[in-house]
Write a protein that holds these residues in place. Sequence first.
Motif, short mmCIF file in Angstrom:
data_model
loop_
_atom_site.label_atom_id
_atom_site.label_comp_id
_atom_site.label_asym_id
_atom_site.label_seq_id
_atom_site.Cartn_x
_atom_site.Cartn_y
_atom_site.Cartn_z
N PRO A 235 17.85 -10.16 -22.73
CA PRO A 235 18.03 -10.60 -21.34
C PRO A 235 17.21 -9.80 -20.33
O PRO A 235 16.57 -8.80 -20.66
CB PRO A 235 19.53 -10.38 -21.09
N GLU A 236 17.30 -10.26 -19.10
CA GLU A 236 16.79 -9.49 -17.96
C GLU A 236 17.49 -8.14 -17.92
O GLU A 236 18.67 -8.01 -18.24
CB GLU A 236 17.07 -10.26 -16.66
N MET A 237 16.75 -7.12 -17.52
CA MET A 237 17.26 -5.76 -17.37
C MET A 237 17.97 -5.27 -18.64
O MET A 237 19.06 -4.71 -18.61
CB MET A 237 18.19 -5.65 -16.16
N THR A 238 17.29 -5.48 -19.75
CA THR A 238 17.78 -4.98 -21.04
C THR A 238 18.02 -3.47 -20.99
O THR A 238 19.01 -2.96 -21.51
CB THR A 238 16.77 -5.32 -22.15
N GLY A 239 17.11 -2.74 -20.34
CA GLY A 239 17.17 -1.28 -20.36
C GLY A 239 18.37 -0.70 -19.66
O GLY A 239 18.96 0.27 -20.15
N ALA A 240 18.75 -1.24 -18.52
CA ALA A 240 19.92 -0.76 -17.78
C ALA A 240 20.14 -1.65 -16.56
O ALA A 240 19.18 -2.18 -15.99
CB ALA A 240 19.73 0.69 -17.33
N LEU A 241 21.39 -1.80 -16.18
CA LEU A 241 21.75 -2.45 -14.92
C LEU A 241 22.33 -1.38 -14.00
O LEU A 241 23.39 -0.81 -14.28
CB LEU A 241 22.76 -3.57 -15.16
N HIS B 99 10.65 -10.29 -27.63
CA HIS B 99 10.45 -10.51 -26.20
C HIS B 99 11.56 -9.79 -25.44
O HIS B 99 12.72 -10.21 -25.48
CB HIS B 99 10.48 -12.02 -25.93
N ILE B 100 11.21 -8.68 -24.80
CA ILE B 100 12.16 -7.98 -23.95
C ILE B 100 12.19 -8.72 -22.62
O ILE B 100 11.21 -8.72 -21.86
CB ILE B 100 11.76 -6.51 -23.76
N GLY B 101 13.34 -9.37 -22.35
CA GLY B 101 13.43 -10.26 -21.18
C GLY B 101 12.98 -9.60 -19.91
O GLY B 101 12.27 -10.19 -19.09
N SER B 102 13.39 -8.37 -19.70
CA SER B 102 12.80 -7.49 -18.70
C SER B 102 13.47 -6.14 -18.76
O SER B 102 14.55 -5.97 -19.33
CB SER B 102 12.91 -8.06 -17.28
N THR B 103 12.81 -5.17 -18.18
CA THR B 103 13.39 -3.87 -17.92
C THR B 103 12.67 -3.32 -16.70
O THR B 103 11.60 -3.81 -16.33
CB THR B 103 13.28 -2.94 -19.15
N ASN C 103 10.19 -5.49 -12.14
CA ASN C 103 11.14 -6.10 -13.06
C ASN C 103 10.27 -6.79 -14.12
O ASN C 103 9.85 -7.93 -13.94
CB ASN C 103 12.01 -7.11 -12.30
N ARG C 104 10.00 -6.11 -15.21
CA ARG C 104 8.90 -6.49 -16.12
C ARG C 104 9.38 -6.92 -17.50
O ARG C 104 10.19 -6.24 -18.14
CB ARG C 104 7.92 -5.33 -16.26
N ALA C 105 8.86 -8.04 -17.95
CA ALA C 105 9.08 -8.53 -19.31
C ALA C 105 7.95 -8.07 -20.22
O ALA C 105 6.81 -7.91 -19.77
CB ALA C 105 9.15 -10.06 -19.30
N GLU D 171 9.17 -4.61 -6.68
CA GLU D 171 7.99 -5.28 -6.15
C GLU D 171 7.77 -6.58 -6.92
O GLU D 171 7.75 -6.58 -8.14
CB GLU D 171 6.76 -4.37 -6.30
N ALA D 172 7.63 -7.67 -6.19
CA ALA D 172 7.47 -8.98 -6.83
C ALA D 172 6.11 -9.09 -7.52
O ALA D 172 5.11 -8.56 -7.05
CB ALA D 172 7.60 -10.09 -5.79
#
Length: 288
Positions: A42-48, A83-87, A98-100, A136-137
């Motif tokens: 998912p998005e923010m796999t690394g930490a929320l 595929h790491i959704g993002s971290t 916010n990078r995949a 940053e977008a």
Amino acid sequence: MSVFKAAAVQMRSGTEPRRNVADLEAMVREAAARGATYVQTPEMTGALLRDKDARAAAFTTEENDIVAAASSRLACELGIYLHIGSTAILRTDGKLANRAFLFGPDGSMLASYDKIHMFDVDLDSGESWRESSAYEAGAVATIADLPIARLGFAVCYDLRFPQLFRAEALAGADVLTVPAAFTRQTGEAHWHVLLRARAIENGAFVVAAAQGGRHEDGRETYGHSLIVDPWGRMLAEADHDEPGVIVAEIDTALSAQARRKIPNLKNAREFSVKEIARPDAALRGAAS
């Protein structure tokens, strides 16, 4: 055209990246054991993390990121596309992205994508989010041309911007990806219908790994990871918000077939918008 098994890993990422990496590894191994050769997190796999200071302490550059390092190693060991959704990644300018990431079966990084649309909203529940204050977008859509599929990238709030998915479909993407951390309120209202719509209108598979449940930083996400076919049928769903893995078979020939049946990508036309002036004179006359 190819047939392969895709997996979506549903997580409940906490505030500590190392614990999240351990959870990631266990579920990616489960997905591979079930035959998946493409695995998405998912998005923010690394930490929320909501707290600004905590984010600054937890996140680092791409070269030093433990999620990227572990994922490269894992993809190589298991021989899969991971595929790491993002971290969250610290950019060279000191801002966060916010990078995949997509890693290949040899462990190499094949593609990355920075989330384009920032989640800046105020919800009826009282939740207020300003993603643009922390990240940053991005500005570039990404397509990865793999032996198994042409993969189009998106992250979470991007789902509400159909022009991104249309551009990727027109560029040949037959699998669209939407790793996410949808809030419970927005997920209950819109998650399923938006994912199915993106699949139908583009004649593409959609794979959407989600965050789910109540997280350590206090937020609550919807879960319900989905894999949808080009006709809008749900091939697999985690019908809950608990961590887990879903797997479904993807046959990219079905994308080409759907686009032949309903060739809306080819039939689209340019058009302009004409605004009709309000007939103020007639309204004044009617009121006199």
